[in-house]
Enzyme design. Structure first.
Site, PDB file in Angstrom:
ATOM      1  N   ASP A 388       0.826  -1.213   0.000  1.00  0.00           N
ATOM      2  CA  ASP A 388       0.000   0.000   0.000  1.00  0.00           C
ATOM      3  C   ASP A 388       0.858   1.260   0.000  1.00  0.00           C
ATOM      4  OD1 ASP A 388      -2.606   0.667  -0.296  1.00  0.00           O
ATOM      5  OD2 ASP A 388      -3.081   0.768   1.830  1.00  0.00           O
ATOM      6  N   ASP A 441      -9.006  -2.351   1.661  1.00  0.00           N
ATOM      7  CA  ASP A 441      -9.021  -1.755   3.000  1.00  0.00           C
ATOM      8  C   ASP A 441     -10.027  -2.445   3.912  1.00  0.00           C
ATOM      9  OD1 ASP A 441      -7.189   0.041   2.028  1.00  0.00           O
ATOM     10  OD2 ASP A 441      -8.686   1.555   1.536  1.00  0.00           O
TER      11      ASP A 441
END
Length: 543
Positions: A388, A441
């Site tokens: 990420d 997420d």
């Protein structure tokens, strides 16, 4: 419930694809694509970059509204529409405004083309000609942040400068070429610090993990009870039972956890390089296939409580194998729902259908794909944590732009972005747009949270003494901190796992160590059960 043997590969493939967009942020019409943070602020060139509304009137009749970006230099633009004046717009002569204008203006606004000289040079010549503001038309479809050159000093620009995208310039020029009187109004309304869309998005993410965790734990509990019954009645059949009970679940190991992120990175680069209208259309088709599968699985599981006989009666269908009658009844609705969304996905309320399909798909993935122990969860989330950060921040140095954010917004595709996102329109933001959260997420931390509840139920732990409540709280807090960072960064996309992983994984590891369960959580992932059948049946009472 439908036989899931034929869809494991599809769901697991989607699990890899879903983490492509582990990015939380906002998407606005008129987002600034190019960024030049290398030019430092200096006296006369220290404005904050702001989006500017450019409302037009043609012959006194209100017309189109465009979005531009204010320059680092010049005077600031008023924030309230009532304080902004309507001012006549004229084309500059010369068009690039790189030399003295051929006539004087009395407080009018000049429209000039980008190129051939510095932005500040254009503003200086426009100011000298008597203009009250200058609109600089970009030579590309995106906006660009106008800064000062490093060697520029003694800047004394007292008019605002705004850049507009190429298509807005073409429209304005067409208005002026008809001999019409064109007036414009410039103002830059402030965004609210927090929009209610972020609150609803937070609730959606937390609620999705909550539902998926309870479904996963319930399935594991039922399988364990069934297994313990057979162990009590026919212990010689236990090996066969174990093999059958795990047929509907894909357990991730440490190797696949690492490959998970590597494959996702390859997909991300592929999408980034092939980003175009047709490729977005392909992703929409794939999303619809996954969404139909997810929605169908969720509906069948829900309706089977009332239509148990239809859910347990099967018919053999070519290619698909044994399919329940309930699945056959639900499938047409799911397919129709996805097709209607795909056809009308550009309308204002299409985000509702996208979120329904996305949530159903995430819940289904979290029901089928599982982590067997804390070791695998730590490896998976640690890799995703690095992934990420790399694709949101570090990729800027390699690709001159954030690959994750470009893909999430659908830049260069002519579309609003790829569909693997949950999104809600910003209701009280004058700039509109959406608050978004990537599937990753929710999905990746959700695997750990679902594992915690399965462990608690099998260990006969209460909510307070278990791990699920704290893991859920840690996830919610991590996501909340993400939105705080998002607001502090003026809406620029944030890698949510940068905040969620330390909170969620850190809480789990710390609690496990403190309670002495870390070794069991790390290796087996299941507690010892002396008399498992009796203890499992009393689990609900203790909760």
């Amino acid at each position: 419930m439908m036989d899931l043997k034929g869809v494991f590969g599809l769901i697991f493939l989607w699990a890899g694809l879903l983490i492509l967009l582990s990015n939380t942020g906002r998407v606005y019409a008129g987002d600034i694509v190019h960024d030049d943070n290398l030019a430092p602020k200096k006296p006369g060139c220290e404005n904050d970059f702001v989006l500017v509304k450019v409302q037009t009137w043609v012959d006194g009749i209100e017309d189109e509204e465009f979005v531009g970006v204010g320059a680092r230099f010049g005077t600031t633009i008023v924030s309230k529409e009532k304080n902004a004046n309507q001012t006549h717009l004229f084309l500059s002569d010369p068009r690039d405004c790189c030399g003295p204008a051929n006539k004087k203006f009395d407080g009018d606004i000049l429209m000039v083309d980008r190129g051939n000289c510095k932005f500040t040079t254009k503003a200086n010549f426009a100011q000298a000609a008597g203009a009250s503001a200058v609109l600089i038309i970009n030579n590309e479809k995106e906006l660009y942040k106008m800064v000062c050159e490093p060697d520029e000093t003694d800047l004394d620009i007292h008019i605002p400068a705004v850049m507009l995208p190429q298509d807005a310039g073409a429209t304005l020029e067409k208005m002026l070429s008809n001999g019409s009187s064109v007036s414009v109004q410039l103002y830059s309304p402030r965004r609210p610090v927090v929009d209610i869309a972020e609150v609803f998005l937070w609730l959606m993410a937390v609620g999705t993990i909550l539902c998926a965790s309870y479904w996963s734990a319930w399935s594991a509990r039922e399988a364990a009870i069934e297994q313990d019954k057979f162990l009590k009645d026919a212990p010689d059949e236990l090996p066969n039972i174990k093999g059958n009970s795990g047929s509907s679940v894909v357990d991730i190991n440490t190797t696949s956890a690492i490959l998970f992120v590597v494959v996702a990175s390859c997909f991300l680069i592929l999408i980034y390089k092939l980003m175009s209208y047709w490729f977005i259309e392909l992703l929409v088709v794939l999303f619809c296939i996954g969404g139909v599968e997810g929605l169908q699985t969720c509906l069948v599981a829900f309706l089977s409580r009332w239509f148990k006989q239809a859910g347990e009666s099967f018919i053999k269908v070519p290619v698909f194998g044994a399919v329940s009658y309930l699945t056959l009844a639900v499938a047409p609705f799911c397919i129709a729902f996805a097709v209607v969304w795909a056809v009308y996905r550009d309308v204002s309320f299409a985000w509702i259908g996208q979120d329904i399909l996305g949530i159903a798909l995430i819940i289904t993935v979290l029901q089928i794909v599982r982590i067997p122990n804390l070791k695998v969860g730590t490896v998976l989330l640690s890799c995703a944590f690095i992934y990420d950060i790399f694709w949101v921040f570090v990729s800027k140095k390699l690709f001159k732009e954030s690959v994750m954010i470009v893909v999430a917004r659908g830049d260069r595709s002519g579309e609003d972005g790829i569909p693997m996102l949950l999104k809600i329109p910003r209701l009280f933001d004058p700039w509109g747009g959406y608050s978004i959260i990537g599937f990753g997420d929710i999905l990746l931390p959700g695997l750990l949270v679902a594992f915690s509840l399965r462990y608690d139920w099998l260990a006969n732990k209460s909510l307070r003494a278990g791990y699920f409540l704290w893991a859920m709280f840690a996830y919610g807090l991590g996501l909340l901190i993400t939105y705080v960072a998002l607001n502090l960064m003026d809406g620029h996309g944030q890698p949510a796992l940068l905040y969620i992983v330390p909170f969620t994984l850190g809480t789990f590891l710390a609690l496990g160590r403190k309670r002495g369960d870390l070794k069991i959580l790390w290796t087996r992932g299941e507690p010892d059960r002396v008399c498992p059948h009796v203890r499992l049946e009393s689990t609900q009472e203790s909760l």
